[in-house]
Write a protein that holds these residues in place. Structure first.
Motif, mmCIF file in Angstrom:
data_model
loop_
_atom_site.group_PDB
_atom_site.id
_atom_site.type_symbol
_atom_site.label_atom_id
_atom_site.label_comp_id
_atom_site.label_asym_id
_atom_site.label_seq_id
_atom_site.Cartn_x
_atom_site.Cartn_y
_atom_site.Cartn_z
ATOM 1 N N TRP A 194 38.648 89.796 44.645
ATOM 2 C CA TRP A 194 38.963 90.659 43.520
ATOM 3 C C TRP A 194 40.351 91.238 43.721
ATOM 4 O O TRP A 194 40.680 91.740 44.787
ATOM 5 C CB TRP A 194 37.948 91.791 43.388
ATOM 6 N N ARG A 195 41.178 91.177 42.692
ATOM 7 C CA ARG A 195 42.534 91.716 42.765
ATOM 8 C C ARG A 195 42.936 92.271 41.407
ATOM 9 O O ARG A 195 42.478 91.813 40.372
ATOM 10 C CB ARG A 195 43.515 90.641 43.219
ATOM 11 N N ARG A 196 43.805 93.260 41.447
ATOM 12 C CA ARG A 196 44.358 93.804 40.211
ATOM 13 C C ARG A 196 45.651 93.041 39.944
ATOM 14 O O ARG A 196 46.508 92.977 40.814
ATOM 15 C CB ARG A 196 44.654 95.292 40.377
ATOM 16 N N PRO A 197 45.809 92.434 38.771
ATOM 17 C CA PRO A 197 47.002 91.614 38.526
ATOM 18 C C PRO A 197 48.245 92.424 38.179
ATOM 19 O O PRO A 197 49.205 91.885 37.657
ATOM 20 C CB PRO A 197 46.572 90.720 37.361
ATOM 21 N N TYR A 198 48.243 93.711 38.455
ATOM 22 C CA TYR A 198 49.390 94.574 38.207
ATOM 23 C C TYR A 198 49.350 95.722 39.212
ATOM 24 O O TYR A 198 48.325 95.983 39.831
ATOM 25 C CB TYR A 198 49.385 95.100 36.767
#
Length: 185
Positions: free
Chosen positions: A32-36
């Motif tokens: 899981w990653r935040r794209p910003y």
């Protein structure tokens, strides 16, 4: 000794690398990653909560040394709540992985598999300014489900991640749409 975190070149270098890379710059799509990046308003608010928590912890220590243990425990609990609030505030936003899309709010989290996502698109609509009840005309990333109502809007150009940063909002919206195009198939 160079301190690279103090220079403005780091942000320019990040923008250059983001422009040169593929639309989905990831090595491990299952994480899981935040794209910003979190915006300055969100980071600043979390820093204020952490600063307040440090003062409350100092108060707890002084109260404990003065001999009032119940008061110190209450102060310590308040400090732990402030620290948890600051950490949770930094996690608010949209997170993506190969398995789906996750909207993290301050009090609740919604996870949808890509098979349940009909579309991810940017629309013009009234949006909340910094999460307050006041609304202004702006852009929002809307996630439509295959069945049911769309997910609540978390990413807008007037929230604490993108206020006064229109290019960052466009880049984040493009990244979210690219993740959806890649994994909705």
């Amino acid at each position: 000794m160079p301190l690279p975190f103090l220079t403005a070149d780091r942000d320019l270098d990040f923008d250059r690398r983001a422009a040169e890379s593929a639309p989905l710059p990831h090595d491990e799509p299952d994480h899981w990653r935040r794209p910003y990046r979190p915006g300055p308003w969100r980071v600043g608010t979390a820093a204020v909560f952490l600063l307040l928590a440090s003062f409350v912890l100092l108060s707890a220590m002084i109260i404990a040394m003065a001999g009032s243990l119940p008061g110190a425990v209450v102060c310590a609990v308040v400090a732990v709540v402030l620290i948890a609030l600051a950490v949770r505030l930094l996690r608010v936003g949209v997170w993506v992985s190969a398995s789906g899309l996750r909207q993290v709010g301050l009090l609740r989290t919604t996870t949808e598999p890509w098979s349940a996502v009909a579309s991810v698109r940017t629309v013009q609509q009234p949006v909340r300014w910094l999460g307050l009840p006041r609304t202004v005309q702006g852009q929002a990333v809307v996630v439509a489900r295959v069945q049911g109502e769309p997910l609540r809007v978390v990413v807008t150009d007037h929230n604490s991640d993108f206020l006064s940063r229109p290019t960052a909002f466009e880049r984040a919206a493009d990244a979210l749409e690219a993740w959806a195009a890649e994994y909705r198939r």
